[in-house]
Design a protein around this motif. Sequence first.
Motif, PDB file in Angstrom:
ATOM      1  N   LEU A  18       0.664  -1.235  -0.264  1.00 21.48           N
ATOM      2  CA  LEU A  18       0.194   0.011  -0.047  1.00 21.48           C
ATOM      3  C   LEU A  18       0.635   0.984  -0.194  1.00 21.48           C
ATOM      4  O   LEU A  18       0.384   2.285  -0.608  1.00 21.48           O
ATOM      5  CB  LEU A  18      -1.129   0.484   1.571  1.00 21.48           C
ATOM      6  CG  LEU A  18      -1.379  -1.326   1.362  1.00 21.48           C
ATOM      7  CD1 LEU A  18      -2.651  -1.139   2.214  1.00 21.48           C
ATOM      8  CD2 LEU A  18      -3.185  -0.966  -0.071  1.00 21.48           C
ATOM      9  N   TYR A  19       2.089   1.269   1.028  1.00 21.05           N
ATOM     10  CA  TYR A  19       3.102   2.252   0.902  1.00 21.05           C
ATOM     11  C   TYR A  19       3.300   2.431  -0.680  1.00 21.05           C
ATOM     12  O   TYR A  19       3.481   3.605  -1.620  1.00 21.05           O
ATOM     13  CB  TYR A  19       4.704   2.621   1.760  1.00 21.05           C
ATOM     14  CG  TYR A  19       5.168   2.502   1.361  1.00 21.05           C
ATOM     15  CD1 TYR A  19       5.436   4.093   1.835  1.00 21.05           C
ATOM     16  CD2 TYR A  19       6.354   2.594   0.627  1.00 21.05           C
ATOM     17  CE1 TYR A  19       6.162   4.852   1.281  1.00 21.05           C
ATOM     18  CE2 TYR A  19       7.103   3.396   0.321  1.00 21.05           C
ATOM     19  CZ  TYR A  19       6.740   4.997   0.967  1.00 21.05           C
ATOM     20  OH  TYR A  19       8.226   5.264   0.537  1.00 21.05           O
ATOM     21  N   ALA A  20       3.385   1.031  -2.071  1.00 18.86           N
ATOM     22  CA  ALA A  20       4.153   1.033  -2.694  1.00 18.86           C
ATOM     23  C   ALA A  20       3.584   2.330  -3.636  1.00 18.86           C
ATOM     24  O   ALA A  20       3.556   3.051  -4.648  1.00 18.86           O
ATOM     25  CB  ALA A  20       4.760   0.636  -2.994  1.00 18.86           C
ATOM     26  N   ASN A  21       2.502   1.437  -3.573  1.00 18.48           N
ATOM     27  CA  ASN A  21       1.144   2.403  -4.287  1.00 18.48           C
ATOM     28  C   ASN A  21       1.179   3.606  -3.904  1.00 18.48           C
ATOM     29  O   ASN A  21       0.549   4.363  -5.211  1.00 18.48           O
ATOM     30  CB  ASN A  21      -0.381   1.638  -4.081  1.00 18.48           C
ATOM     31  CG  ASN A  21      -0.008  -0.011  -4.833  1.00 18.48           C
ATOM     32  OD1 ASN A  21       0.753  -0.668  -5.109  1.00 18.48           O
ATOM     33  ND2 ASN A  21      -0.894  -1.096  -3.637  1.00 18.48           N
ATOM     34  N   GLU A  22       0.541   3.793  -2.646  1.00 16.62           N
ATOM     35  CA  GLU A  22       1.212   5.549  -2.742  1.00 16.62           C
ATOM     36  C   GLU A  22       1.638   6.291  -2.517  1.00 16.62           C
ATOM     37  O   GLU A  22       1.018   7.439  -3.482  1.00 16.62           O
ATOM     38  CB  GLU A  22       0.250   5.700  -1.309  1.00 16.62           C
ATOM     39  CG  GLU A  22      -0.387   6.680  -0.407  1.00 16.62           C
ATOM     40  CD  GLU A  22      -1.510   6.578  -0.506  1.00 16.62           C
ATOM     41  OE1 GLU A  22      -1.764   8.390  -1.236  1.00 16.62           O
ATOM     42  OE2 GLU A  22      -2.566   6.171  -1.357  1.00 16.62           O
ATOM     43  N   ILE A  23       3.157   5.624  -3.098  1.00 15.37           N
ATOM     44  CA  ILE A  23       4.258   6.908  -3.739  1.00 15.37           C
ATOM     45  C   ILE A  23       3.694   7.255  -5.200  1.00 15.37           C
ATOM     46  O   ILE A  23       4.447   7.828  -5.758  1.00 15.37           O
ATOM     47  CB  ILE A  23       5.075   6.459  -3.091  1.00 15.37           C
ATOM     48  CG1 ILE A  23       5.793   6.439  -1.404  1.00 15.37           C
ATOM     49  CG2 ILE A  23       6.750   6.747  -3.913  1.00 15.37           C
ATOM     50  CD1 ILE A  23       5.522   7.671  -1.652  1.00 15.37           C
ATOM     51  N   GLY A  24       3.104   5.969  -5.667  1.00 17.34           N
ATOM     52  CA  GLY A  24       3.239   6.378  -6.859  1.00 17.34           C
ATOM     53  C   GLY A  24       1.931   7.015  -7.725  1.00 17.34           C
ATOM     54  O   GLY A  24       2.498   7.299  -8.336  1.00 17.34           O
ATOM     55  N   LYS A  25       1.080   6.739  -6.839  1.00 13.19           N
ATOM     56  CA  LYS A  25       0.056   8.005  -6.795  1.00 13.19           C
ATOM     57  C   LYS A  25       0.661   9.310  -6.442  1.00 13.19           C
ATOM     58  O   LYS A  25      -0.262  10.556  -7.603  1.00 13.19           O
ATOM     59  CB  LYS A  25      -1.211   7.682  -6.421  1.00 13.19           C
ATOM     60  CG  LYS A  25      -1.771   6.255  -6.090  1.00 13.19           C
ATOM     61  CD  LYS A  25      -2.971   6.160  -5.042  1.00 13.19           C
ATOM     62  CE  LYS A  25      -3.581   5.137  -4.724  1.00 13.19           C
ATOM     63  NZ  LYS A  25      -4.967   5.059  -4.340  1.00 13.19           N
ATOM     64  N   ARG A  26       1.511   9.306  -5.631  1.00 13.15           N
ATOM     65  CA  ARG A  26       2.001  10.488  -5.550  1.00 13.15           C
ATOM     66  C   ARG A  26       2.640  11.319  -6.349  1.00 13.15           C
ATOM     67  O   ARG A  26       3.061  13.038  -6.221  1.00 13.15           O
ATOM     68  CB  ARG A  26       2.147  11.021  -4.428  1.00 13.15           C
ATOM     69  CG  ARG A  26       0.577  10.754  -3.410  1.00 13.15           C
ATOM     70  CD  ARG A  26       0.963  10.285  -1.827  1.00 13.15           C
ATOM     71  NE  ARG A  26      -0.051  10.278  -1.231  1.00 13.15           N
ATOM     72  CZ  ARG A  26      -0.709  11.280  -0.282  1.00 13.15           C
ATOM     73  NH1 ARG A  26      -0.253  12.586  -0.307  1.00 13.15           N
ATOM     74  NH2 ARG A  26      -1.513  11.266   0.466  1.00 13.15           N
ATOM     75  N   LYS A  27       3.634  10.409  -6.698  1.00 14.98           N
ATOM     76  CA  LYS A  27       4.871  10.722  -7.385  1.00 14.98           C
ATOM     77  C   LYS A  27       4.971  12.189  -8.143  1.00 14.98           C
ATOM     78  O   LYS A  27       5.551  12.734  -8.519  1.00 14.98           O
ATOM     79  CB  LYS A  27       5.530  10.098  -8.277  1.00 14.98           C
ATOM     80  CG  LYS A  27       5.471   9.656  -9.329  1.00 14.98           C
ATOM     81  CD  LYS A  27       5.358   8.168  -9.643  1.00 14.98           C
ATOM     82  CE  LYS A  27       5.672   7.272 -10.702  1.00 14.98           C
ATOM     83  NZ  LYS A  27       6.224   6.102 -11.034  1.00 14.98           N
ATOM     84  N   TYR A  28       4.166  12.337  -8.639  1.00 16.58           N
ATOM     85  CA  TYR A  28       3.438  13.117  -9.665  1.00 16.58           C
ATOM     86  C   TYR A  28       3.076  14.841  -9.089  1.00 16.58           C
ATOM     87  O   TYR A  28       3.052  15.752 -10.318  1.00 16.58           O
ATOM     88  CB  TYR A  28       3.499  12.957 -10.899  1.00 16.58           C
ATOM     89  CG  TYR A  28       4.094  11.744 -11.950  1.00 16.58           C
ATOM     90  CD1 TYR A  28       5.721  12.503 -12.744  1.00 16.58           C
ATOM     91  CD2 TYR A  28       3.843  11.137 -12.414  1.00 16.58           C
ATOM     92  CE1 TYR A  28       6.484  11.674 -12.918  1.00 16.58           C
ATOM     93  CE2 TYR A  28       5.133   9.176 -12.822  1.00 16.58           C
ATOM     94  CZ  TYR A  28       5.809  10.125 -13.023  1.00 16.58           C
ATOM     95  OH  TYR A  28       6.964   9.030 -13.849  1.00 16.58           O
ATOM     96  N   GLN A  29       2.702  14.110  -8.398  1.00 20.33           N
ATOM     97  CA  GLN A  29       2.023  16.061  -7.383  1.00 20.33           C
ATOM     98  C   GLN A  29       2.865  16.932  -7.618  1.00 20.33           C
ATOM     99  O   GLN A  29       4.564  16.542  -7.780  1.00 20.33           O
ATOM    100  CB  GLN A  29       1.891  15.206  -6.250  1.00 20.33           C
ATOM    101  CG  GLN A  29       0.805  14.376  -6.033  1.00 20.33           C
ATOM    102  CD  GLN A  29      -0.516  14.261  -4.987  1.00 20.33           C
ATOM    103  OE1 GLN A  29       0.300  14.642  -3.617  1.00 20.33           O
ATOM    104  NE2 GLN A  29      -1.131  13.396  -4.650  1.00 20.33           N
ATOM    105  N   ASN A  30       2.845  18.182  -7.592  1.00 18.52           N
ATOM    106  CA  ASN A  30       3.461  19.252  -7.648  1.00 18.52           C
ATOM    107  C   ASN A  30       3.456  20.210  -6.241  1.00 18.52           C
ATOM    108  O   ASN A  30       2.999  20.581  -6.060  1.00 18.52           O
ATOM    109  CB  ASN A  30       2.941  20.681  -8.525  1.00 18.52           C
ATOM    110  CG  ASN A  30       4.022  21.678  -8.835  1.00 18.52           C
ATOM    111  OD1 ASN A  30       5.654  21.802  -8.445  1.00 18.52           O
ATOM    112  ND2 ASN A  30       3.617  22.415  -9.494  1.00 18.52           N
TER     113      ASN A  30
END
Length: 473
Positions: free
Chosen positions: A403-415
């Motif tokens: 879940l941590y890896a998925n959450e980082i993946g979702k957020r990684k392109y946030q400005n």
Amino acid sequence: MPCFLGYREMSDEVYQAIAQASYGFVESPAGCGKTEAIIRTVGSYCDGRQLILTHTHAGVNVLKQRFRQHSIPTEKYHVDTIASWSWNWVKKYPENAGYAGSKEIAQWKDVYTAMRILLQKDFVKRGVANSYTGIIVDEYQDCTIPMHQLIVQLKTFLPCRVLGDDLQGIFGFRDDPLVDWSTVTGEFVHDLGTLETPYRWIKANNEDFGHWLLSIRPHFHHEQEPDYDGSPVYRRAVKYAELGPVLVRLTHEKRDRICVIGPKSRPLPAGIETGLVKNKYKVLEPNELSALRSLILSLSDGSPTEKADATHDFLSRAYGGLSGDDRVFLEKIIRGKDQQPRRADRRSLCEKHTQGATPQLVFDLLGYIERIGGTSCKLSESVSALKCIVEEHHETSTDLKTLYANEIGKRKYQNRSNAYRCIGSTLLVKGLEFDHVIILRETDWRQRWGNHKDLYVALTRGSKTTTLLELTS
């Protein structure tokens, strides 16, 4: 304006050289149009599709935005971090790559070695060569030795051009050092030009500051601090006891985007950081949300003591303004110690949680802390991500690391670069630009704050004003 056009003509020569070279390097001091060079090179002079590699997701986001602003077709480029591009291949073919590490949280040193093994496979080499006609690597000074070895392998079958600035190479650590810039120039051989027009400061009507920063680069190359007398940098000594009011005053004097830059490898003193957060500053966090990562790993695999220690460390780092009484209560419930609190909210938590640190206890403690008056959340991204992870863990029983890896993946392109007021280290602000910068450092700064490259990075972040505050006891 004619002078600006002259700069543009000189830059065009560099853009064409990048596009035409089989391999080579470009040196680009901070604020001198490196991103523009990549956009113009790909958009105007390159044939086929270029693989653009950089180091941070913020950098990826900036490049993609600029490509869109210039209406450059997506079939001309693919932008990614070196890490993500390599990881996507290794995750897909772990056995071919000889990768035996975690599939949820990448073991990066092993990933780069594994990617080099994959590039020896004909099917991978064909896949890469058929997808791109060339490679451009941004911020090359931040390449570690394994990254550099990977790029050198790509260079054997595709044109490979790299852009960077040795004075901004600050990401290396003792067990994972950066490649030396002399090694880079020796490997890529062809000097394709230097970008030395201070566009960042020209756009801010502050061209003299940009030229001053260019003029002091030799000092930094010799690990010497420049003379600030008569410079555009405002420098003064401040006692620790007076720092809070001074920062608040400067914040209200400088109306535009502002960043307070502290030590490279540690946060600002807790009281100062909390005071800034109360004045609407945001603490910049690394893309992997390292404080959250440590907590997740301990909750997943740690002993009861390790889980309790990690929970204590996370909550202490994430929140400011907790009273001594609250800290005692949190310490006891995290470690599963008996207590008989009088307050109903505390009593309810103690009745519900008797086993020490668990994901659900951590989640409930976030709610408890946020209901306390006078507290400030300093790690807003980590806390937000943690809530999402624990909620989904409770609903689906999916393991925390996935879940941590998925959450980082979702957020990684946030400005993360658009905060109006922010706090960061040199590691977190490199590549970002602000109207005003306030640098906080001790007088013995080389021992505890950073080195001469960190100072150069900090001095080049502000386009309008830079203030250097030297802290005394």
